[in-house]
Design a protein around this motif. Structure first.
Motif, short mmCIF file in Angstrom:
data_model
loop_
_atom_site.label_atom_id
_atom_site.label_comp_id
_atom_site.label_asym_id
_atom_site.label_seq_id
_atom_site.Cartn_x
_atom_site.Cartn_y
_atom_site.Cartn_z
N LEU A 1 -22.26 12.67 -14.51
CA LEU A 1 -22.08 10.87 -14.84
C LEU A 1 -21.66 11.65 -16.37
CD1 LEU A 1 -21.90 8.08 -14.85
CD2 LEU A 1 -24.85 8.64 -15.18
N LEU A 2 -21.96 12.57 -17.23
CA LEU A 2 -21.47 12.71 -18.79
C LEU A 2 -20.40 13.27 -18.99
CD1 LEU A 2 -22.39 12.61 -21.57
CD2 LEU A 2 -23.53 14.47 -21.00
N SER A 3 -19.34 13.53 -17.83
CA SER A 3 -18.76 14.34 -18.08
C SER A 3 -17.03 13.46 -17.81
CB SER A 3 -18.51 15.46 -16.84
OG SER A 3 -18.22 15.34 -15.72
N TYR A 4 -17.80 12.91 -16.35
CA TYR A 4 -16.83 11.59 -16.14
C TYR A 4 -16.77 10.39 -16.29
CZ TYR A 4 -19.99 10.36 -12.13
OH TYR A 4 -20.58 10.19 -11.55
N SER A 5 -17.42 9.91 -17.69
CA SER A 5 -18.20 8.79 -18.15
C SER A 5 -17.20 8.79 -19.58
CB SER A 5 -19.13 8.17 -18.31
OG SER A 5 -19.93 8.17 -17.13
N VAL A 6 -16.91 10.23 -20.43
CA VAL A 6 -16.67 10.25 -22.04
C VAL A 6 -15.26 10.72 -21.61
CG1 VAL A 6 -17.29 12.31 -23.09
CG2 VAL A 6 -19.33 11.32 -22.57
N GLY A 7 -14.97 11.29 -20.41
CA GLY A 7 -13.35 11.49 -20.43
C GLY A 7 -12.36 10.55 -20.67
N PRO A 8 -12.94 9.56 -20.11
CA PRO A 8 -11.70 8.31 -19.84
C PRO A 8 -11.73 7.80 -21.11
CG PRO A 8 -12.99 8.54 -18.09
CD PRO A 8 -13.28 9.71 -18.63
N GLN A 9 -13.34 7.78 -21.43
CA GLN A 9 -13.56 7.10 -22.75
C GLN A 9 -12.33 7.68 -23.84
OE1 GLN A 9 -14.31 4.08 -23.06
NE2 GLN A 9 -15.79 3.91 -21.50
N LEU A 10 -12.59 9.41 -24.08
CA LEU A 10 -12.34 9.82 -25.09
C LEU A 10 -10.04 9.41 -24.85
CD1 LEU A 10 -14.18 13.27 -25.66
CD2 LEU A 10 -13.81 11.16 -26.98
N GLY A 11 -10.07 10.00 -23.25
CA GLY A 11 -8.01 9.43 -23.08
C GLY A 11 -7.62 8.41 -23.46
N GLN A 12 -8.45 7.34 -23.70
CA GLN A 12 -8.38 5.90 -23.91
C GLN A 12 -7.95 5.72 -25.31
OE1 GLN A 12 -7.51 3.80 -21.72
NE2 GLN A 12 -8.83 2.67 -20.70
N VAL A 13 -8.57 6.09 -26.73
CA VAL A 13 -8.38 6.41 -27.68
C VAL A 13 -6.99 7.64 -27.86
CG1 VAL A 13 -9.12 7.78 -29.58
CG2 VAL A 13 -11.24 6.63 -28.26
N ARG A 14 -7.23 8.80 -27.23
CA ARG A 14 -6.14 9.71 -27.16
C ARG A 14 -4.64 8.87 -27.19
NH1 ARG A 14 -1.70 11.56 -24.36
NH2 ARG A 14 -1.91 10.38 -22.92
N ALA A 15 -4.61 8.15 -25.50
CA ALA A 15 -3.40 7.11 -25.71
C ALA A 15 -3.07 6.58 -26.97
CB ALA A 15 -3.18 7.17 -24.49
N GLY A 16 -4.32 5.84 -27.02
CA GLY A 16 -3.47 4.70 -28.57
C GLY A 16 -2.92 5.12 -29.37
N THR A 17 -3.92 6.31 -29.82
CA THR A 17 -3.57 7.02 -31.32
C THR A 17 -1.99 7.66 -31.28
OG1 THR A 17 -5.90 7.44 -31.55
CG2 THR A 17 -3.99 8.55 -33.13
N MET A 18 -2.06 8.50 -29.45
CA MET A 18 -0.52 9.36 -29.59
C MET A 18 0.64 8.01 -29.77
SD MET A 18 0.24 12.30 -27.09
CE MET A 18 1.26 13.11 -27.62
N ALA A 19 0.30 6.65 -29.33
CA ALA A 19 0.98 5.82 -28.35
C ALA A 19 1.65 5.43 -29.82
CB ALA A 19 1.12 5.14 -27.95
#
Length: 428
Positions: A351-369
């Motif tokens: 649960l920890l692995s597949y909950s944290v990943g998408p949250q960090l991915g949102q930050v990564r995508a928004g920042t990189m965009a």
């Protein structure tokens, strides 16, 4: 050939309790999407602030992590069925609180955030018990098919749920959405109470911080399991660009396609789930996981490189299909090879692995965009995912070597299942 392209219904036929569990999940999945859409809509109506809407994710993250790990320890120490039932009652009551607040002449904002945090905590407690309950209800050889059938209703709800919720909220208001969600929990409880008791293993460790750490150490000792967690985090961190979908649609001059972009991945996953019979005959799940994660990243890269909206949607659908295969491989490995006395805590780590990943991915995508542009954020993230997944596979060769026919952990779990089945069989 036809059987290999249709869902394997063996778990449905073999287990009455699985049928109750599956139907309960189907009901609450559609009910959950009603609230998932209604909550941000209500916050938008109350505040008019996009920041206030986004704050929901922040208040949910910490309770989900903390109670997910603790819920794993509880699942290994208590009757998993009772734990699922109690959490289901709590979630139903919390949906009722949202309904009561929505019915006030002037609904309040703070209760919505409070309920969101409490829902995340209750979900964190329930999900490890729910995930670790399934292997106790289904024969060992039917686990892959059982997870495929479960993902089938989840993906169907992901495609149809938001559209249904949007219609309900638009024409009947958030109050009706909350009321229907409360009703879905009531129906779910009527099904869950019919499932047999699932007591903890003999000599189960009492829930404690030490018990949680025992689970974490076990996860670290199993490099094949560690690889599944690492690949999932890499895939979500580098190639989960949902946060920039509105901007991508506008950049392509296709604002109309925003809804289909959100639904495309779920549709691809649904199609794989509906043709998943072949997955029951796979034995090298580590290799399947790596290939699917590479496919996820490559499909996301395609979605970012093309300027044609049709190809963007195709790329997202292919990514969803690859993610579905990846999820089936992970779930099968976890539940084929993790001993029952640790399965709840491992579900908490998952649960920890597949909950944290998408949250960090949102930050990564928004920042990189913001730094390199929207399309570059999508395709470069997909390419980075491919590289990261291949690097993890090279660094953890035990992941690629996993074979459920020869793996000693899978053999031990299979033997325990067979022993339990013999003991449960009626004597003549």
């Amino acid at each position: 050939m036809l059987r290999s392209l249709t869902p394997d219904l063996s778990p449905w036929r073999a287990s009455r309790d699985f049928r109750y569990l599956w139907t309960s999940g189907c009901v609450t999945s559609f009910g959950g999407f009603l609230t998932l859409v209604a909550v941000p809509m209500q916050i938008k109506e109350l505040t008019g602030s996009s920041f206030a809407v986004g704050l929901i994710g922040a208040v949910e993250l910490v309770p989900l992590i903390v109670f997910g790990l603790w819920g794993g320890a509880l699942a290994d120490a208590l009757d998993r069925r009772k734990l699922v039932l109690r959490a289901e009652v709590a979630l139903g009551l919390l949906a009722g609180l949202l309904l009561v607040n929505a019915l006030l002449p002037h609904p309040l904002l703070w209760p919505i955030y409070l309920v969101a945090a409490l829902v995340a905590a209750a979900d964190g407690i329930q999900r490890p018990a729910l995930d670790s309950l399934l292997p106790r209800l289904v024969p060992h050889q039917h686990l892959t098919a059982a997870f495929a059938l479960r993902s089938l209703y989840h993906n169907a709800a992901s495609v149809a749920g938001p559209a249904l919720a949007g219609v309900v909220v638009a024409f009947a208001g958030v109050q009706t959405a909350y009321a229907l969600d409360v009703l879905s929990f009531a129906l779910s409880l009527l099904l869950l109470v019919r499932i047999k008791a699932v007591p903890p293993p003999t000599g189960a460790e009492r829930p404690s911080v030490r018990a949680v750490l025992t689970g974490v150490r076990y996860a670290w000792s199993r490099k094949d399991l560690l690889g599944t967690y690492a690949i999932d985090v890499c895939a979500m961190l580098f190639a989960y660009p949902v946060a920039v979908f509105p901007f991508l649609a506008s950049e392509l001059g296709a604002d109309w396609a925003l809804g289909p972009m959100y639904a495309a991945s779920a549709l691809g996953a649904l199609l794989v789930g509906a043709t998943s019979g072949w997955t029951s005959r796979v034995h090298r799940h580590g290799r399947l996981l790596v290939a699917a994660a590479v496919g996820w990243g490559a499909a996301m890269a395609l979605a970012g490189l093309t300027e044609h909206i049709g190809l963007v949607l195709l790329g997202l659908a292919l990514a969803g299909g690859a993610d579905e295969i990846s999820g089936l491989a992970r779930s099968t490995m976890w539940n084929q090879s993790i001993p029952d006395e640790l399965r709840g805590r491992m579900a908490g780590v998952e649960l920890l692995s597949y909950s944290v990943g998408p949250q960090l991915g949102q930050v990564r995508a928004g920042t990189m965009a913001g730094l390199v542009g929207v399309r570059a954020a999508v395709w470069a993230g997909g390419a980075a995912c491919v590289v990261a997944v291949l690097a993890v596979a090279a660094a953890l060769p035990k992941l690629l070597a996993y074979d459920d026919r020869t793996d000693p952990h899978a053999a031990a779990v299979r033997a325990e299942h067979e022993r339990a089945a013999r003991e449960a069989a009626p004597t003549t």
